[in-house]
Design a protein around this motif. Structure first.
Motif, PDB file in Angstrom:
ATOM      1  N   TYR A 242       0.888  -1.186   0.000  1.00  0.00           N
ATOM      2  CA  TYR A 242       0.000   0.000   0.000  1.00  0.00           C
ATOM      3  C   TYR A 242       0.906   1.209   0.000  1.00  0.00           C
ATOM      4  CZ  TYR A 242      -3.970   2.882   1.722  1.00  0.00           C
ATOM      5  OH  TYR A 242      -4.970   3.808   1.885  1.00  0.00           O
ATOM      6  N   ILE A 243       0.875   1.973  -1.103  1.00  0.00           N
ATOM      7  CA  ILE A 243       1.888   3.002  -1.308  1.00  0.00           C
ATOM      8  C   ILE A 243       1.302   4.122  -2.157  1.00  0.00           C
ATOM      9  CG2 ILE A 243       2.793   1.908  -3.408  1.00  0.00           C
ATOM     10  CD1 ILE A 243       5.627   2.591  -2.410  1.00  0.00           C
ATOM     11  N   MET A 244       1.908   5.303  -2.102  1.00  0.00           N
ATOM     12  CA  MET A 244       1.433   6.405  -2.925  1.00  0.00           C
ATOM     13  C   MET A 244       1.540   6.033  -4.407  1.00  0.00           C
ATOM     14  SD  MET A 244       0.227   8.984  -1.278  1.00  0.00           S
ATOM     15  CE  MET A 244       0.237  10.136  -2.659  1.00  0.00           C
ATOM     16  N   GLU A 245       0.484   6.311  -5.147  1.00  0.00           N
ATOM     17  CA  GLU A 245       0.458   5.979  -6.566  1.00  0.00           C
ATOM     18  C   GLU A 245       1.618   6.630  -7.321  1.00  0.00           C
ATOM     19  OE1 GLU A 245      -3.116   5.847  -9.797  1.00  0.00           O
ATOM     20  OE2 GLU A 245      -2.613   7.830  -8.987  1.00  0.00           O
ATOM     21  N   SER A 246       1.967   7.850  -6.917  1.00  0.00           N
ATOM     22  CA  SER A 246       3.055   8.554  -7.600  1.00  0.00           C
ATOM     23  C   SER A 246       4.387   7.839  -7.447  1.00  0.00           C
ATOM     24  CB  SER A 246       3.173   9.987  -7.072  1.00  0.00           C
ATOM     25  OG  SER A 246       3.398   9.992  -5.671  1.00  0.00           O
ATOM     26  N   ASP A 247       4.557   7.061  -6.362  1.00  0.00           N
ATOM     27  CA  ASP A 247       5.818   6.360  -6.126  1.00  0.00           C
ATOM     28  C   ASP A 247       5.980   5.125  -7.010  1.00  0.00           C
ATOM     29  OD1 ASP A 247       6.651   8.158  -4.228  1.00  0.00           O
ATOM     30  OD2 ASP A 247       5.977   6.978  -2.508  1.00  0.00           O
ATOM     31  N   VAL A 248       4.877   4.620  -7.568  1.00  0.00           N
ATOM     32  CA  VAL A 248       4.957   3.377  -8.356  1.00  0.00           C
ATOM     33  C   VAL A 248       4.402   3.556  -9.768  1.00  0.00           C
ATOM     34  CG1 VAL A 248       4.900   1.849  -6.347  1.00  0.00           C
ATOM     35  CG2 VAL A 248       2.737   2.619  -7.371  1.00  0.00           C
ATOM     36  N   ARG A 249       4.131   4.804 -10.160  1.00  0.00           N
ATOM     37  CA  ARG A 249       3.501   5.038 -11.465  1.00  0.00           C
ATOM     38  C   ARG A 249       4.334   4.462 -12.616  1.00  0.00           C
ATOM     39  NH1 ARG A 249       2.412  10.362 -10.913  1.00  0.00           N
ATOM     40  NH2 ARG A 249       0.363   9.887 -10.009  1.00  0.00           N
ATOM     41  N   GLU A 250       5.650   4.668 -12.577  1.00  0.00           N
ATOM     42  CA  GLU A 250       6.506   4.158 -13.653  1.00  0.00           C
ATOM     43  C   GLU A 250       6.559   2.635 -13.639  1.00  0.00           C
ATOM     44  OE1 GLU A 250      10.328   5.956 -13.485  1.00  0.00           O
ATOM     45  OE2 GLU A 250       9.589   7.999 -13.843  1.00  0.00           O
ATOM     46  N   ASP A 251       6.550   2.032 -12.451  1.00  0.00           N
ATOM     47  CA  ASP A 251       6.589   0.568 -12.350  1.00  0.00           C
ATOM     48  C   ASP A 251       5.312  -0.050 -12.901  1.00  0.00           C
ATOM     49  OD1 ASP A 251       9.121   0.496 -10.956  1.00  0.00           O
ATOM     50  OD2 ASP A 251       8.055   1.239  -9.207  1.00  0.00           O
ATOM     51  N   VAL A 252       4.170   0.592 -12.637  1.00  0.00           N
ATOM     52  CA  VAL A 252       2.898   0.094 -13.168  1.00  0.00           C
ATOM     53  C   VAL A 252       2.879   0.227 -14.686  1.00  0.00           C
ATOM     54  CG1 VAL A 252       0.404   0.484 -13.223  1.00  0.00           C
ATOM     55  CG2 VAL A 252       1.627   0.581 -11.038  1.00  0.00           C
ATOM     56  N   ALA A 253       3.357   1.368 -15.191  1.00  0.00           N
ATOM     57  CA  ALA A 253       3.380   1.578 -16.635  1.00  0.00           C
ATOM     58  C   ALA A 253       4.286   0.559 -17.327  1.00  0.00           C
ATOM     59  CB  ALA A 253       3.845   3.000 -16.945  1.00  0.00           C
ATOM     60  N   ALA A 254       5.373   0.159 -16.656  1.00  0.00           N
ATOM     61  CA  ALA A 254       6.328  -0.789 -17.240  1.00  0.00           C
ATOM     62  C   ALA A 254       5.922  -2.243 -17.012  1.00  0.00           C
ATOM     63  CB  ALA A 254       7.719  -0.546 -16.668  1.00  0.00           C
ATOM     64  N   GLY A 255       4.855  -2.473 -16.230  1.00  0.00           N
ATOM     65  CA  GLY A 255       4.405  -3.839 -15.982  1.00  0.00           C
ATOM     66  C   GLY A 255       5.111  -4.541 -14.841  1.00  0.00           C
TER      67      GLY A 255
END
Length: 278
Positions: A242-255
């Motif tokens: 459970y983490i701020m979306e901004s901290d993982v946005r690039e990881d989500v975009a990269a899969g």
């Protein structure tokens, strides 16, 4: 009033505020020895001792308390006058001290801090991150960045307007093995990555949908106190994080990470930049 005397008076106020010669020296950008010598010289000039000093503590003497009480407002006026004069410069310069917390610092670093430095290269920014909410005036900061709902009512606040929310994330392999939670209560069946707050309390995961709010005290194999570590653990397949979306946005975009329970993670109040009226 000489520049040296102004510096000595600032030193007295910094020690009184920090309660420590070492902390004040760091705040002022000088060595502890130089600060101690400056205070000793001022005390000799005044003919009174301003501080009671031991190897473990520093406190104001009665004379020191009276001195600080009278000098502090005058120094505030002097610095305000100097800042007002400097504000008329065509090219901003000097040091800008900002207090915030780590995840907010990451959110504003590129769009706010770095772009400001590129525009005004003669300004030095001293950015300090802390988990606790501090009094920026007592701490010697020019401004702070916090969630808008946490800004003290006596401060001038400017909303930064950035969309913010938390996200529940996991690695693709973890979700392939254990499945996806559909509602927050499903989390009790999953291995999660617990997070510890700066006050040492465990973070309860907050959710909301259609006016229904719930907090989940998750369980898991690991407890961490830094969001970047939660991100690493989630990518390694340790569990749901459970983490701020901004901290993982690039990881989500990269899969590298996948979000779940998106419809249960509402928007958070925007960040605000705030500063005292004076």
């Amino acid at each position: 009033m000489t520049r040296s005397l102004l510096a000595d008076l600032d030193a007295v106020l910094s020690i009184a505020r920090m309660g420590s010669f070492r902390a004040a020296a760091l705040d002022l950008g000088m060595s502890t020895t130089s600060l101690s010598n400056a205070i000793a010289k001022l005390e000799r000039h005044l003919g009174v001792r301003l501080f009671n000093r031991t190897t473990r503590s520093v406190s104001l003497t009665e004379a020191g308390q009276n001195f600080v009480a009278r000098v502090s407002p005058a120094m505030t006026d002097i610095h305000d006058a100097m800042l007002a004069a400097q504000s008329l410069q065509q090219i901003p310069m000097g040091t800008l001290r900002i207090n915030t917390y780590a995840s907010a610092a990451r959110e504003v670093m590129a769009p706010l801090v770095l772009s400001f430095l590129q525009r005004y290269p003669q300004v030095h920014i001293d950015l300090v991150t802390e988990g606790r909410l501090v009094d920026i005036v007592a701490g010697g900061y020019d401004m702070g960045v916090r969630s808008a709902d946490l800004v003290p009512s006596d401060m001038i606040a400017i909303s930064l307007g950035m969309p913010r929310r938390n996200a529940v994330v996991a690695s693709p392999d973890f979700l392939s093995t254990y499945g996806h939670p559909v509602v927050p209560s499903d989390l009790y069946r999953f291995r999660c990555i617990r997070a510890r707050l700066p006050n040492n309390a465990l973070l309860r995961w907050g959710f909301e949908k259609e006016g229904s709010a719930v907090q989940i005290d998750v369980q898991g194999a690991i407890t961490l106190d830094e969001p970047s570590l939660v991100r690493i653990a989630a990518m390694s397949g340790i569990g749901l994080g459970y983490i701020m979306e901004s901290d993982v946005r690039e990881d989500v975009a990269a899969g590298r990470l996948v979000t779940v329970l998106d419809d249960w993670t509402p928007k958070l109040p925007p960040l605000a930049l705030y500063y005292p009226g004076r």
